[in-house]
Design a protein around this motif. Structure first.
Motif, short mmCIF file in Angstrom:
data_model
loop_
_atom_site.label_atom_id
_atom_site.label_comp_id
_atom_site.label_asym_id
_atom_site.label_seq_id
_atom_site.Cartn_x
_atom_site.Cartn_y
_atom_site.Cartn_z
N ARG A 167 19.36 -40.88 -19.64
CA ARG A 167 19.72 -40.07 -20.81
C ARG A 167 18.68 -39.02 -21.14
O ARG A 167 18.95 -38.08 -21.85
CB ARG A 167 19.89 -40.97 -22.04
CG ARG A 167 21.18 -41.71 -22.07
CD ARG A 167 21.39 -42.44 -23.37
NE ARG A 167 20.87 -41.71 -24.50
CZ ARG A 167 20.39 -42.27 -25.60
NH1 ARG A 167 20.38 -43.56 -25.72
NH2 ARG A 167 19.95 -41.54 -26.60
N PHE A 168 17.45 -39.21 -20.69
CA PHE A 168 16.35 -38.33 -21.04
C PHE A 168 15.78 -37.66 -19.80
O PHE A 168 15.74 -38.26 -18.74
CB PHE A 168 15.20 -39.12 -21.68
CG PHE A 168 15.56 -39.82 -22.95
CD1 PHE A 168 15.34 -39.22 -24.17
CD2 PHE A 168 16.11 -41.09 -22.92
CE1 PHE A 168 15.67 -39.87 -25.35
CE2 PHE A 168 16.44 -41.75 -24.09
CZ PHE A 168 16.22 -41.14 -25.31
N SER A 169 15.33 -36.44 -19.95
CA SER A 169 14.56 -35.79 -18.90
C SER A 169 13.49 -34.93 -19.56
O SER A 169 13.71 -34.39 -20.64
CB SER A 169 15.44 -34.97 -17.97
OG SER A 169 16.13 -33.97 -18.69
N VAL A 170 12.34 -34.82 -18.92
CA VAL A 170 11.26 -34.02 -19.43
C VAL A 170 11.15 -32.77 -18.57
O VAL A 170 11.05 -32.86 -17.34
CB VAL A 170 9.92 -34.79 -19.42
CG1 VAL A 170 8.80 -33.91 -19.94
CG2 VAL A 170 10.03 -36.06 -20.24
N ILE A 171 11.23 -31.62 -19.22
CA ILE A 171 11.08 -30.34 -18.53
C ILE A 171 10.08 -29.55 -19.36
O ILE A 171 10.33 -29.28 -20.53
CB ILE A 171 12.41 -29.57 -18.43
CG1 ILE A 171 13.46 -30.41 -17.70
CG2 ILE A 171 12.20 -28.24 -17.74
CD1 ILE A 171 14.86 -29.81 -17.76
N GLY A 172 8.98 -29.17 -18.75
CA GLY A 172 7.98 -28.41 -19.48
C GLY A 172 7.52 -29.16 -20.70
O GLY A 172 7.14 -30.32 -20.62
N GLY A 173 7.58 -28.51 -21.85
CA GLY A 173 7.10 -29.10 -23.09
C GLY A 173 8.18 -29.75 -23.93
O GLY A 173 7.96 -30.01 -25.11
N HIS A 174 9.36 -30.01 -23.35
CA HIS A 174 10.46 -30.60 -24.12
C HIS A 174 11.05 -31.81 -23.42
O HIS A 174 11.06 -31.89 -22.20
CB HIS A 174 11.58 -29.57 -24.33
CG HIS A 174 11.19 -28.46 -25.24
ND1 HIS A 174 10.64 -27.28 -24.79
CD2 HIS A 174 11.25 -28.34 -26.59
CE1 HIS A 174 10.40 -26.49 -25.82
NE2 HIS A 174 10.76 -27.11 -26.93
N VAL A 175 11.56 -32.73 -24.23
CA VAL A 175 12.36 -33.84 -23.75
C VAL A 175 13.81 -33.47 -24.01
O VAL A 175 14.17 -33.16 -25.16
CB VAL A 175 12.02 -35.16 -24.49
CG1 VAL A 175 12.92 -36.28 -24.05
CG2 VAL A 175 10.56 -35.51 -24.30
#
Length: 183
Positions: A167-175
């Motif tokens: 459900r979650f992914s981290v890209i750069g400075g955001h979840v």
């Protein structure tokens, strides 16, 4: 191809020069934004007024939510808006989604904090603003893939490390969050 390299260079400049903003309690309006930060990418001039306005809303959201982040992060922020269009909890076009308010525990909150507070920009980062417009246009036209896999929410990743699940992914400075439990 030249525009892509120019965009990469603009991203590097955005990372180097962060802008300080002051907030007041006045609700931000799209008309105020276009006076301070006019649409300047020539490719937008050929679009009809309705589409140009939708791309502008995406561009402003990229600028205020992810300016100075990685290009994938900025594209993800734009796709969160597009992924909300037509979803039962959200509005039907990009501008309505960006400026939509929500209620929780008897209080009203903005979906995106920059839309509630009138920011007085000390300095507009013009390279970042141009990149935001270019990315918004490419996302709107479907030329860039959705790095969030359909996320409809995001939050700042600073602070507690998020648990990365399907459900979650981290890209750069955001979840980026694909579904969020009802409030």
């Amino acid at each position: 191809m030249r525009n892509i390299w120019r965009s990469v260079a603009a991203t590097v400049l955005c990372l180097a020069f962060a802008t300080q903003v002051q907030a007041t309690s006045v609700t931000r309006k799209l008309a105020d934004l276009t006076k301070d930060m006019p649409i300047s990418v020539p490719e937008l001039a050929g679009m009809d007024a309705v589409q140009r306005k939708q791309v502008a809303c995406l561009a402003y959201n990229i600028y205020f939510e992810a300016r100075g982040s990685t290009m994938a992060d900025q594209i993800g922020v734009a796709y969160v808006v597009l992924n909300r269009i037509g979803h039962p909890e959200f509005r039907t076009n990009a501008c309505e989604v960006v400026f939509q308010l929500t209620s929780h525990a008897g209080r009203t909150f903005p979906q995106f904090s920059w839309t509630t507070y009138r920011h007085r920009l000390r300095k507009v980062e013009w390279d970042c603003w141009e990149l935001s417009q270019q990315l918004a246009l490419l996302v709107w036209q479907g030329h860039l893939a959705d790095p969030t896999d359909g996320a409809t929410y995001f939050r700042d990743s600073h602070g507690a490390a998020p648990r990365v699940t399907p459900r979650f992914s981290v890209i750069g400075g955001h979840v980026f969050i694909r579904e969020m439990a009802s409030r």
